[in-house]
Design an enzyme around this catalytic site. Structure first.
Site, PDB file in Angstrom:
ATOM      1  N   GLN A 175      -4.381  -5.686   6.743  1.00 56.34           N
ATOM      2  CA  GLN A 175      -5.345  -6.608   6.136  1.00 56.34           C
ATOM      3  C   GLN A 175      -5.242  -8.009   6.724  1.00 56.34           C
ATOM      4  O   GLN A 175      -5.919  -8.921   6.246  1.00 56.34           O
ATOM      5  CB  GLN A 175      -5.144  -6.642   4.607  1.00 56.34           C
ATOM      6  N   CYS A 185      -4.854   2.600  -3.564  1.00 54.21           N
ATOM      7  CA  CYS A 185      -3.588   3.097  -2.973  1.00 54.21           C
ATOM      8  C   CYS A 185      -2.466   2.090  -3.173  1.00 54.21           C
ATOM      9  O   CYS A 185      -1.612   1.918  -2.291  1.00 54.21           O
ATOM     10  CB  CYS A 185      -3.757   3.424  -1.496  1.00 54.21           C
ATOM     11  N   ASP A 218       3.157  -4.706   7.730  1.00 51.52           N
ATOM     12  CA  ASP A 218       1.901  -3.979   7.576  1.00 51.52           C
ATOM     13  C   ASP A 218       0.788  -4.999   7.812  1.00 51.52           C
ATOM     14  O   ASP A 218       0.532  -5.867   6.963  1.00 51.52           O
ATOM     15  CB  ASP A 218       1.822  -3.376   6.166  1.00 51.52           C
ATOM     16  N   LYS A 231     -10.512  -1.004  10.274  1.00 49.64           N
ATOM     17  CA  LYS A 231     -10.689  -2.182   9.411  1.00 49.64           C
ATOM     18  C   LYS A 231     -10.987  -3.427  10.240  1.00 49.64           C
ATOM     19  O   LYS A 231     -11.231  -4.495   9.696  1.00 49.64           O
ATOM     20  CB  LYS A 231      -9.427  -2.397   8.569  1.00 49.64           C
ATOM     21  N   HIS A 256       0.875  -1.177   0.000  1.00 51.53           N
ATOM     22  CA  HIS A 256       0.000   0.000   0.000  1.00 51.53           C
ATOM     23  C   HIS A 256       0.915   1.231   0.000  1.00 51.53           C
ATOM     24  O   HIS A 256       2.048   1.168   0.504  1.00 51.53           O
ATOM     25  CB  HIS A 256      -0.827  -0.058   1.294  1.00 51.53           C
TER      26      HIS A 256
END
Ligand SMILES: Cc1ncc(COP(=O)(O)O)c(C=O)c1O
Length: 424
Positions: free
Chosen positions: A217, A380, A214, A240, A137
């Protein structure tokens, strides 16, 4: 046996019609919807104990501080981190983007000599290397690219396989003795592919580099344990994972947080401040939490973490696997290509797709007209799209509240896209 139909009923926003159809929300990778427990937690905080934390001698301040720290502990438990006083490994941030920028700025400060001897492990100089992956991202790509520009370090990346997975077959070439920082996504926000992070972390540590995950997700969809993974830092957003907007978390191994210089400066992060010499900063996590904290949001994020743990991350993962199986049927439609792994293995229910001959915005509108919310654009992640020879795509992404019928509704709707637009 978890009753996912009953779980869906906990989300008031889903009980509405859009353009005359029942809302089907398949945009959870952008932001998830919030259960009543989270909405109520935020409202109740304001109704009952609203006050600044870690300051003030009054009872409300004491209660809000307890609620804030209890929330930190719940979030820590969700990701296998420590939260005992003096051993905290979770820093409150404004979101994943803020957490990643915090790290890049702090490393930049270390590169300028800030933070003393202990911070030298984060310092970069010309000739050093920063490695990311092409799956990132922009909120990983850009802060670390800027850090490379600021320090003169070389910016490198691990490329993707044809179906969009982060490669692990050439790690020795990409991550070298000169590599100081490796930052990689746990799950691609476009491809839905779960990165095989084990070998990347092992290689990063072999050469003495700091590894940053990261986890935006992954935390909402998978059982994650940062200790077991042996990541050094990880960043993600509460919004999220069924929590509020405006807040996120940064995990750091305690010894690394203790060695890291601050990135943001102001109130509540300083032990002693003077006019004529250097300030003395607090221990983590306070050192990284300058300013008045988003207390209500953190408290509600703690409730979100607890809510997910009560369902069970294994159950969430298994449920969403049935959704990805259905969503992947998009790839069986003539003229539709999936950007990411086609098989329902090591992936989540985030399925991006290209419709030959139809612009993503037209696709989005056509699907929206049937009450189905998906994301269109580059999500993104422009370099990922270039990998597939595109500049934008359509993305369906699942949440715990979706049913196979939701995914099926999208697949059925998608069958009508190319005929409707007369695509060749
Ligand atoms: C993989 C990934 N990383 C980082 C981010 C940035 O998250 P936020 O915008 O909440 O800071 C996102 C959100 O879109 C994401 O999907």
């Amino acid at each position: 046996m978890v009753d996912f139909k009953a779980i869906r009923d906990e989300f008031p926003i889903l009980d509405q019609e859009i353009h005359g159809h029942p809302l089907v929300y398949l945009d959870s990778a952008a932001t998830s919807q919030k259960p009543n427990a989270v909405i109520d937690a935020e409202a109740n905080f304001y109704r009952t104990i609203n006050a600044g934390v870690h300051r003030g001698a009054h009872e409300l301040a004491a209660r809000s501080t307890v609620a804030f720290e209890e929330a930190r502990a719940k979030v820590a438990k969700l990701v296998g981190a420590n939260a005992a006083e003096g051993e905290e490994e979770i820093v409150v941030t404004g979101g994943a983007t803020a957490g990643l920028n915090l790290l890049a700025t702090a490393f930049g400060n270390a590169s300028l000599g800030r933070g003393g001897e202990a911070a030298k492990r984060f310092a970069l100089k010309p000739g050093d290397e920063i490695v990311v992956s092409r799956a990132e991202h922009h909120s990983v790509l850009l802060p670390f690219q800027e850090l490379a520009y600021r320090t003169g370090a070389k910016f490198k990346w691990i490329d993707l396989t044809e179906d969009g997975r982060v490669r692990t077959d050439n790690l020795d070439e990409v991550i070298t003795e000169r590599t100081k920082v490796v930052a990689v996504t746990h799950v691609g926000n476009t491809t839905g592919a779960i990165t095989n992070v084990g070998p990347i972390i092992k290689r990063a540590h072999e050469v003495g580099a700091v590894f940053i995950l990261d986890a935006c997700q992954s935390v909402p969809h998978l059982k994650v344990d940062f200790h077991a993974l042996d990541v050094d830092f990880a960043a993600w957003s509460a919004h999220k994972m069924y929590g509020p907007t405006g807040v996120g978390f940064l995990y750091g191994k305690r010894e690394l947080l203790e060695a890291l210089p601050p990135a943001n400066f102001g109130g509540s992060m300083v032990e002693l401040a003077y006019m004529d010499h250097e300030a003395q900063y607090m221990a983590p996590p306070a050192r990284f939490e300058a300013g008045t904290q988003p207390v209500a949001q953190v408290v509600a994020a703690g409730v979100a973490a607890e809510w997910m743990m009560n369902i069970g991350m294994e159950n969430i993962e298994a449920h969403e696997k049935t959704l990805s199986a259905e969503l992947l049927k998009l790839g069986d439609i003539d003229g539709i290509r999936i950007l990411g792994p086609r098989e329902n293995v090591n992936r989540i229910g985030t399925v991006a797709f290209d419709v030959k001959g139809v612009h993503p915005h037209d696709v989005g509108q056509f699907i929206d007209a049937q009450g189905i919310a998906i994301r269109v654009g580059h999500h993104c992640a422009q370099p990922v799209h270039r990998h597939f020879g595109l500049y934008a795509s359509n993305r369906a992404s699942s949440g715990v509240y979706n049913s196979v019928a939701d995914a099926h509704a999208l697949v059925e709707a998608a069958k009508g896209i190319r005929p409707f637009f007369g695509a060749e």
